[in-house]
Design an enzyme around this catalytic site. Structure first.
Site, PDB file in Angstrom:
ATOM      1  N   CYS A   1      32.077  39.979  72.266  1.00 24.05           N
ATOM      2  CA  CYS A   1      31.650  40.805  71.127  1.00 24.05           C
ATOM      3  C   CYS A   1      32.649  41.925  70.860  1.00 24.05           C
ATOM      4  CB  CYS A   1      30.263  41.369  71.401  1.00 24.05           C
ATOM      5  SG  CYS A   1      29.759  42.719  70.322  1.00 24.05           S
TER       6      CYS A   1
ATOM      7  N   CYS B   1      31.159  45.449  70.821  1.00 20.34           N
ATOM      8  CA  CYS B   1      30.811  45.844  72.194  1.00 20.34           C
ATOM      9  C   CYS B   1      32.025  46.439  72.906  1.00 20.34           C
ATOM     10  CB  CYS B   1      30.291  44.645  72.977  1.00 20.34           C
ATOM     11  SG  CYS B   1      28.781  43.913  72.309  1.00 20.34           S
TER      12      CYS B   1
END
Length: 709
Positions: free
Chosen positions: A632, A635
């Site tokens: 991600c 993230c």
């Protein structure tokens, strides 16, 4: 009634499409009634997307039967439609699909072999090309789109061909120029318009792409795919992007040619060419409220021009198949083939662009490229005359930019184009680009141009970005101070607010670098109101104050930087521009205490399903849980924010990270379907949450809510 390709289908056939043609278009009601009858007879699958509200000469539906007896009965129902005007029917079946699982296994085995090779021969590792996604050299029958490995099909490769009864551009060149990110074929229909012809294109797109979908695999070997239909030109783009099936380029290319040949059986094609879809074409196909699409499915004018340019004009005049808009687009393509920097070729290019504008006055490319050809071939006076006569701000601004970059000596003659109406009529981003270009190519004119720039907050980010293109330090500082004098953008103005605060920081640093220390200190004074938003200001201001001997003010800036956990405290601690301040006991003690605090701070911890109860639910402090994933992007940007937040916790809260791939049970239990998902727990229960990349202030507010709960 003629039936085509209605052989009994093998049971493994994953997709088949039936297309029925009527001699005369049927009404929407008749269309629906026929499909409902065929569906009731288990001949086709009836879906809402198959039912239109207009007359059509084609009825299209997925074919259901696979067993011989059921297939034969269904065919009889199709034949019975002859009484209602059906004159032909076709059945197109997908007899094979990509074997994604076998391809994955082969890739794993290849990886294992590579690992073994690395273990056996360290010297060979340096010779391997580790760019597994390199698509630059493809086209060999034995190579897949990644340039290595074998093709993997469950029932043999799909049908393919390399000859068609209509003009086809780009083959065989496409075998060497294949672009996995944007692959497709544009087609131009011939003959009289037939109601429902676009249905045929959609159906055959489904037949094409179904071959590459292995329903056992978790992901499809593509990102987006669709048909973009240009109803005005009767042309379509059949396209796919991020296309990476385990098949050879030749198989993929010649399979798509086979699909085009099958379309030609149903609706005659006049021309086709290999071309990836433009972004406009993709939006038109995928958007909920799509804009009108334009598709140019070939350029037969190229051959006409190469044979006889005068005859090419006669050919264009006599055209009935190709619209004026298509002819204009062809001329633009031919014009861009020429070198605008060559006076003779530039003149020919401008003539082609002007002819294109005459055919299609709405062709913005033709008018813009004509300006490019005029300016770059040395005909600046002609370009300026056109721009002065134009009432379009974008064209006037564009011409000014061209003169700035390619004929800066003529900027004095072009500057009148930047009147108030022009600058008000073009986007602020374009104004910023003009300023950047002047700063890079004609810095002696920058101050004169800056006097004309609108003074509003919407210009902040664009003028700030332009400052990076200005090499002359005094001019760059002048530009930054102009940004500082603009109205302050609101705190929620995103990039404009950030650029505004950084303009103060950069101006302070630049004035210091120019040894204009009082000026740097004055800028630092003005910047203080924004320093809490942008701690970089603390660093620059400290150096500015130290340079004029105001060490107490400099020390205060350092203390504020440490309190805000400024990202570059290590550099600040050793910055020689702070002079004797570096030796102050107060300064030394400040950083020693800061390091001790960091050493005692609890870092972001990772936990799993087994440790979640104790680490999170059993904590007597609020716990911020980051549900994250290694793949991600947001993230990864969230991680340093959380690390910094953890350093400031001082025992008030804890931050814990959970990988949703390693702990799917926790992700499911706490509904962390998107990442990052940040959830605050206190005394074993969820208090609040947020989804997406979050900044420290927002997270601290969530933790404060938990402490009060």
């Amino acid at each position: 009634m003629q039936l085509h390709h209605f052989d009994v289908l093998p049971s493994h056939c994953p997709h088949a499409t039936c297309i029925i043609r009527f001699a005369r278009p049927v009404s929407a009601a008749t269309h629906r009634a026929i499909l409902e009858r065929l569906a009731a007879a288990a001949a086709v699958e009836l879906g809402d997307d198959e039912l239109g509200d207009e007359d059509t000469a084609f009825i299209v539906a997925p074919w259901l039967p696979r067993a011989q007896q059921a297939h034969g009965a269904a065919v009889e129902h199709v034949q019975a439609l002859a009484a209602e005007g059906a004159d032909a029917a076709w059945l197109y079946a997908v007899g094979t699909t990509i074997d994604a699982l076998a391809a994955a296994e082969a890739q794993q085995e290849q990886g294992d072999d590579d690992d073994d090779d690395d273990d056996d021969d360290d010297d060979a590792a340096g010779d391997d090309d580790d760019d597994d996604d390199d698509f630059a050299e493809v086209g060999d029958d034995d190579e897949g789109p990644a340039g290595e490995g074998e093709s993997h099909w469950r029932h043999g490769p799909p049908p393919g061909q390399h000859e068609v009864p209509f003009a086809l551009e780009g083959y065989p060149e496409i075998l060497e120029e294949f672009d996995w990110e944007d692959f497709g074929l544009a087609v131009k229909l011939a003959g009289e318009r037939v109601p429902g012809e676009e249905r045929v294109l959609g159906a055959m797109h489904g037949v094409w792409i179904a071959s590459y979908i292995d329903r056992r695999a978790e992901e499809a070997p593509l990102r987006h795919t669709a048909v973009t239909w240009d109803a005005t030109s009767r042309a379509a783009s059949i396209w796919v992007d991020r296309f990476c099936p385990p098949a050879s380029v030749r198989q993929m290319v010649e399979h798509l040619i086979w699909i085009a040949a099958r379309i030609h059986e149903l609706v005659p094609l006049a021309h086709a060419r290999f071309a990836g879809a433009s972004m406009d074409q993709k939006y038109a196909a995928l958007g909920e409220d799509p804009p009108p699409a334009f598709v140019l499915a070939g350029n037969p004018l190229r051959a006409q021009v190469e044979a006889d340019e005068a005859a090419a004009e006669a050919w264009m005049t006599s055209q009935t198949l190709w619209t004026k808009r298509e002819l204009a687009a062809m001329l633009v393509e031919l014009g861009t083939d020429l070198d605008p920097d060559d006076p003779e070729q530039g003149a020919r290019a401008a003539a082609r662009f002007d002819r294109a504008t005459a055919l299609d006055p709405d062709n913005d490319d033709a008018r813009s490229y004509a300006m490019v050809a005029l300016v770059r071939s040395g005909r600046v006076d002609a370009a300026l005359a056109r721009a002065r006569a134009s009432t379009e701000p974008t064209m006037r601004g564009y011409t000014f930019g061209l003169v700035t970059e390619h004929a800066p000596a003529r900027l004095r003659d072009a500057i009148e184009l930047l009147d108030a109406a022009t600058l008000d009529g073009i986007a602020e981003e374009k104004v910023g680009e003009i300023i950047a270009s002047v700063g890079a190519h004609a810095p002696d004119r920058l101050l004169e141009v800056l006097e004309r720039v609108p003074r509003n907050a919407a210009m902040v980010a664009h003028l700030y970005n332009a400052s990076f293109k200005v090499d002359d330090q005094p001019l760059r500082l002048h530009l930054l101070e102009l940004v500082m004098d603009l109205p302050a953008p609101d705190a929620d103005a995103g990039p404009h607010r950030a650029a505004y605060t950084f303009a103060f920081n950069n101006a302070c640093v630049l004035a210091h670098a120019m040894k204009q220390y009082p000026r740097a200190a004055a800028i630092a004074d003005r910047a203080q109101v924004y320093a809490e938003e942008n701690p970089y200001i603390f660093h620059g201001a400290a150096c500015a104050y130290a340079a004029i001997g105001e060490l107490d003010k400099a020390m205060y800036q350092v203390e504020r930087a440490v309190a805000r956990d400024y990202d570059h405290l290590d550099k600040l601690e050793q910055d020689s521009d702070l002079g004797e301040l570096l030796r102050w006991p107060r300064f030394v003690e400040l950083f020693a205490n800061h390091r001790a605090k960091l050493a005692a701070a609890e870092p972001v911890r990772e936990t799993d399903s087994a440790g979640f109860a104790q680490t999170v639910l059993g904590s007597d402090r609020p716990v911020l849980v980051d549900f994250t994933a290694s793949w991600c992007g947001p993230c990864k940007r969230q991680a340093p924010i959380l690390d910094k937040l953890a350093r400031s916790a001082d025992g008030r809260f804890r931050i814990v990270k959970v990988d949703i791939d390693a702990c799917p049970d926790l992700a499911s239990r706490y509904d962390a379907t998107s990442v990052p998902t940040l959830v605050v727990f206190h005394h074993g229960r969820e208090i609040t949450r947020t989804v997406g990349l979050s900044q420290p202030a927002e997270l601290l507010q969530l933790l404060a809510e938990a402490s009060d709960a």
